[in-house]
Design a protein around this motif. Structure first.
Motif, PDB file in Angstrom:
ATOM      1  N   LYS A 186     -36.098 -53.720  18.224  1.00  0.00           N
ATOM      2  CA  LYS A 186     -37.019 -52.715  18.771  1.00  0.00           C
ATOM      3  C   LYS A 186     -37.788 -53.263  19.962  1.00  0.00           C
ATOM      4  N   ARG A 187     -38.128 -54.550  19.885  1.00  0.00           N
ATOM      5  CA  ARG A 187     -38.921 -55.162  20.945  1.00  0.00           C
ATOM      6  C   ARG A 187     -38.095 -55.411  22.210  1.00  0.00           C
ATOM      7  N   ASP A 188     -36.818 -55.811  22.038  1.00  0.00           N
ATOM      8  CA  ASP A 188     -36.011 -56.251  23.181  1.00  0.00           C
ATOM      9  C   ASP A 188     -35.051 -55.200  23.712  1.00  0.00           C
ATOM     10  N   LEU A 189     -34.917 -54.075  23.016  1.00  0.00           N
ATOM     11  CA  LEU A 189     -33.849 -53.124  23.335  1.00  0.00           C
ATOM     12  C   LEU A 189     -33.917 -52.615  24.771  1.00  0.00           C
ATOM     13  N   ASN A 190     -35.105 -52.465  25.313  1.00  0.00           N
ATOM     14  CA  ASN A 190     -35.248 -51.846  26.626  1.00  0.00           C
ATOM     15  C   ASN A 190     -35.347 -52.829  27.791  1.00  0.00           C
ATOM     16  N   HIS A 191     -35.496 -54.134  27.492  1.00  0.00           N
ATOM     17  CA  HIS A 191     -35.718 -55.035  28.628  1.00  0.00           C
ATOM     18  C   HIS A 191     -35.057 -56.400  28.501  1.00  0.00           C
ATOM     19  N   ALA A 192     -34.433 -56.716  27.384  1.00  0.00           N
ATOM     20  CA  ALA A 192     -33.899 -58.069  27.196  1.00  0.00           C
ATOM     21  C   ALA A 192     -32.371 -58.129  27.268  1.00  0.00           C
ATOM     22  N   PHE A 193     -31.717 -57.049  27.660  1.00  0.00           N
ATOM     23  CA  PHE A 193     -30.270 -57.087  27.792  1.00  0.00           C
ATOM     24  C   PHE A 193     -29.865 -58.023  28.926  1.00  0.00           C
ATOM     25  N   ALA A 194     -28.684 -58.613  28.763  1.00  0.00           N
ATOM     26  CA  ALA A 194     -28.117 -59.370  29.876  1.00  0.00           C
ATOM     27  C   ALA A 194     -27.867 -58.415  31.039  1.00  0.00           C
ATOM     28  N   MET A 252     -25.196 -50.147  13.684  1.00  0.00           N
ATOM     29  CA  MET A 252     -25.137 -49.713  15.074  1.00  0.00           C
ATOM     30  C   MET A 252     -24.218 -50.631  15.888  1.00  0.00           C
ATOM     31  N   CYS A 253     -24.318 -51.949  15.652  1.00  0.00           N
ATOM     32  CA  CYS A 253     -23.432 -52.884  16.361  1.00  0.00           C
ATOM     33  C   CYS A 253     -21.971 -52.568  16.069  1.00  0.00           C
ATOM     34  N   TYR A 254     -21.672 -52.331  14.807  1.00  0.00           N
ATOM     35  CA  TYR A 254     -20.297 -52.026  14.417  1.00  0.00           C
ATOM     36  C   TYR A 254     -19.818 -50.739  15.075  1.00  0.00           C
ATOM     37  N   THR A 255     -20.645 -49.714  15.079  1.00  0.00           N
ATOM     38  CA  THR A 255     -20.256 -48.424  15.645  1.00  0.00           C
ATOM     39  C   THR A 255     -20.007 -48.538  17.139  1.00  0.00           C
ATOM     40  N   LEU A 256     -20.905 -49.222  17.867  1.00  0.00           N
ATOM     41  CA  LEU A 256     -20.753 -49.351  19.315  1.00  0.00           C
ATOM     42  C   LEU A 256     -19.502 -50.151  19.684  1.00  0.00           C
ATOM     43  N   ALA A 257     -19.197 -51.189  18.897  1.00  0.00           N
ATOM     44  CA  ALA A 257     -18.087 -52.076  19.243  1.00  0.00           C
ATOM     45  C   ALA A 257     -16.736 -51.561  18.777  1.00  0.00           C
ATOM     46  N   ALA A 258     -16.723 -50.861  17.627  1.00  0.00           N
ATOM     47  CA  ALA A 258     -15.435 -50.499  17.027  1.00  0.00           C
ATOM     48  C   ALA A 258     -15.116 -49.016  17.091  1.00  0.00           C
ATOM     49  N   LYS A 259     -16.125 -48.157  17.259  1.00  0.00           N
ATOM     50  CA  LYS A 259     -15.889 -46.721  17.184  1.00  0.00           C
ATOM     51  C   LYS A 259     -16.201 -45.973  18.479  1.00  0.00           C
ATOM     52  N   ARG A 260     -16.696 -46.670  19.474  1.00  0.00           N
ATOM     53  CA  ARG A 260     -16.973 -46.032  20.754  1.00  0.00           C
ATOM     54  C   ARG A 260     -16.067 -46.635  21.822  1.00  0.00           C
ATOM     55  N   THR A 261     -15.812 -45.883  22.864  1.00  0.00           N
ATOM     56  CA  THR A 261     -14.989 -46.380  23.962  1.00  0.00           C
ATOM     57  C   THR A 261     -15.685 -47.563  24.637  1.00  0.00           C
ATOM     58  N   LEU A 262     -14.931 -48.646  24.859  1.00  0.00           N
ATOM     59  CA  LEU A 262     -15.476 -49.813  25.535  1.00  0.00           C
ATOM     60  C   LEU A 262     -15.348 -49.596  27.042  1.00  0.00           C
ATOM     61  N   MET A 263     -16.465 -49.304  27.684  1.00  0.00           N
ATOM     62  CA  MET A 263     -16.483 -49.033  29.108  1.00  0.00           C
ATOM     63  C   MET A 263     -16.388 -50.337  29.911  1.00  0.00           C
ATOM     64  N   PRO A 264     -15.975 -50.257  31.178  1.00  0.00           N
ATOM     65  CA  PRO A 264     -15.847 -51.486  31.971  1.00  0.00           C
ATOM     66  C   PRO A 264     -17.179 -52.162  32.283  1.00  0.00           C
ATOM     67  N   TRP A 265     -18.272 -51.378  32.435  1.00  0.00           N
ATOM     68  CA  TRP A 265     -19.580 -51.974  32.680  1.00  0.00           C
ATOM     69  C   TRP A 265     -20.242 -52.281  31.343  1.00  0.00           C
ATOM     70  N   ARG A 266     -20.616 -53.556  31.143  1.00  0.00           N
ATOM     71  CA  ARG A 266     -21.102 -53.974  29.829  1.00  0.00           C
ATOM     72  C   ARG A 266     -22.330 -54.877  29.947  1.00  0.00           C
ATOM     73  N   ALA A 267     -23.110 -54.879  28.900  1.00  0.00           N
ATOM     74  CA  ALA A 267     -24.246 -55.795  28.756  1.00  0.00           C
ATOM     75  C   ALA A 267     -24.338 -56.163  27.286  1.00  0.00           C
ATOM     76  N   SER A 268     -25.000 -57.269  26.979  1.00  0.00           N
ATOM     77  CA  SER A 268     -25.092 -57.720  25.596  1.00  0.00           C
ATOM     78  C   SER A 268     -26.526 -58.111  25.261  1.00  0.00           C
ATOM     79  N   LEU A 269     -26.828 -58.097  23.971  1.00  0.00           N
ATOM     80  CA  LEU A 269     -28.141 -58.469  23.468  1.00  0.00           C
ATOM     81  C   LEU A 269     -27.960 -59.124  22.106  1.00  0.00           C
ATOM     82  N   THR A 270     -28.577 -60.272  21.912  1.00  0.00           N
ATOM     83  CA  THR A 270     -28.499 -60.986  20.639  1.00  0.00           C
ATOM     84  C   THR A 270     -29.849 -60.907  19.940  1.00  0.00           C
TER      85      THR A 270
END
Length: 490
Positions: free
Chosen positions: A27-35, A1-19
């Motif tokens: 699964k635990r952090d996907l909905n509330h732990a993004f920068a 999923m990381c590869y697909t979002l970064a390399a195969k989807r358009t990189l929009m100007p509004w961004r957030a990241s999650l490690t």
């Protein structure tokens, strides 16, 4: 999923990241732990700042050995150090636990920290991140000079290796051990304390070793005077912290080894331009420095004896008037990456940026943090760079894992269409919002209207204006009171 979002989807100007380091955490952090989402900018200015000695810790950066680029750089450093006569193994010393580590000895810590910083530069470059400006604190200037291409990998380690040996010889021969201490006062405020602790019998005195910000300095000198200063500051409630070093760097004591040190590093060779030839601002002078200066052994001798003007260097970089040595247009700095064992310069950087009062946002990140996994801290730094708009190859940050295939069933982005955006040119707007209706003879005012040179345009025809049928003139121009000119065709 990381590869697909970064390399195969358009990189929009509004961004957030999650490690994350596991599917369960994802699964635990996907909905509330993004920068916090932020709008990226095109071609942000990036500065690398290199930590000096004193921040090293056992096991620093070892998780990054999963990256071949990082591992190969350390292996090359080991080969260079062996050629210089180093009798210990770089990776073995880095892996020793805290009880038996030799990192407190300058003969070990100096070359190890420089080798680590060079490996981090190499890894960032492999990810596509190259700086516009670089500067270093004390011994951090060695890796900064290497990053500019002024000195080679071999020369950088030679400067660091003999710097460590020189400090060790001073430690062994000196009858009065040295020490250093960070003080929460500016340069002018700390000087009265230094006068109070001066020893009138021996002439020994403390000196300001580092001017980090208007609210932070580092004091260096004999340990007995450092203890006396500690007592004075504690009684006045002033912040102070002893540094984990046993040599009084940037004090008069370093004059004893400066000449021998300069002689031992003769023959500094130039490096390559693989990191984009960024401009280096010297914390020795507070201004840009040339390659010729950085290849002069005398510069590095002054580096261990003179005060570190870190605040001046950072203010110069943050200034909108700062220019590169080739006099190209200045590149403002949007992101500062601290490259070293730990983000010890964060407070000083924040203080200086606050004093400068810049009109734009400047982000800070540290590649490594003491006690934390280097993989996680590097990923978080990569996420910040990506969100800021930096040219980072996100899939490469995950290159330590096997190559993954593209996911074809990810949901579409949930765009918000409640607000309409319309980009319209001046000509189109003038046409749609013209103030006067068309005139039967003159037609309509041209879209590119100029009231000093009024013009109209019209297509005369029998359909729109039947009277024209009785006013055909062959190859003649008819003028109507100098108002307009019509060419009437048959």
């Amino acid at each position: 999923m990381c590869y697909t979002l970064a390399a195969k989807r358009t990189l929009m100007p509004w961004r957030a990241s999650l490690t994350v380091d596991s599917i369960a955490q994802l699964k635990r952090d996907l909905n509330h732990a993004f920068a916090t989402p932020r709008r990226s900018i095109q071609n942000p200015g990036i500065a690398f700042v290199f930590t000096g000695q004193g921040a090293e810790w056992a096991g620093m950066g070892l998780e990054l050995l999963n990256y071949a680029t990082f591992r190969n750089s350390l292996n090359l450093s080991q080969a260079i150090l062996s050629d210089l006569g180093c009798t210990w193994e770089l990776l073995d010393e880095m892996a020793l636990n805290v009880e038996i580590t030799n990192l407190r000895h300058p003969a070990y810590s100096q070359p190890i920290c420089t080798a680590l910083q060079i490996a981090l530069i190499t890894l960032l470059c492999d990810w596509g991140v190259k700086p516009d400006r670089v500067f270093g604190h004390s011994s951090g200037e060695i890796a900064a000079a290497y990053c500019t291409g002024a000195i080679s990998h071999e020369s950088a380690l030679k400067i660091a290796f003999y710097r460590g040996l020189s400090a060790s010889s001073l430690l062994q021969e000196s009858h009065s051990p040295g020490a250093m201490m960070a003080v929460g006062l500016g340069e002018d405020e700390v000087l009265p304390y230094l006068h109070k602790t001066a020893d009138g019998d021996t002439g020994d005195r403390l000196c300001v070793a580092c001017i980090n910000s208007s609210r932070n300095t580092t004091v260096s000198g004999p340990e007995v005077l450092i203890r006396a200063l500690q007592t004075l500051l504690a009684s006045d409630g002033v912040f102070h912290r002893r540094l984990d070093v046993s040599v009084a760097y940037h004090s008069t004591a370093m004059q004893e080894v400066a000449a021998k040190y300069a002689s031992s590093i003769n023959g500094i060779s130039p490096g390559s331009s693989e990191y984009g030839n960024p401009c280096m601002v010297s914390s020795l002078t507070g201004h840009e420095c040339s390659f010729e200066e950085l290849r002069d052994p005398a510069y590095w001798a002054r580096n261990i004896t003179s005060p570190v003007r870190f605040s001046s260097a950072l203010r110069h970089i943050g200034s909108s008037h700062s220019k590169k040595l080739d006099d190209r247009k200045s590149q403002k700095i949007d992101v500062i990456c601290e490259i070293g064992p730990h983000g010890v310069l964060k407070g000083a950087i924040k203080d200086n940026l606050k004093d400068i009062n810049l009109k734009h946002r400047v982000d800070y990140t540290s590649l490594l943090t003491k006690g934390l996994s280097a993989t996680n801290t590097m990923m978080e730094a990569a996420g910040l760079l990506h969100c800021a708009g930096g040219p980072i190859d996100v899939p490469k940050t995950n290159a330590a894992t096997p190559a993954l295939e593209m996911l074809v069933d990810l949901p579409a982005y949930p765009f918000d269409h409640t607000k309409q955006y319309w980009s319209e040119g001046r000509l189109s707007k003038n046409t749609r919002f013209r103030k006067m209706p068309p005139h039967e003879l003159l037609g309509t005012a041209v879209s590119d209207w100029n009231r000093y040179e009024a013009r109209w345009t019209n297509n005369l025809g029998v359909t729109q204006s039947p009277w024209v049928k009785h006013h055909k003139v062959c190859r003649l121009v008819v003028a109507f009171e100098d108002t307009c000119v019509l060419t009437v065709a048959r």
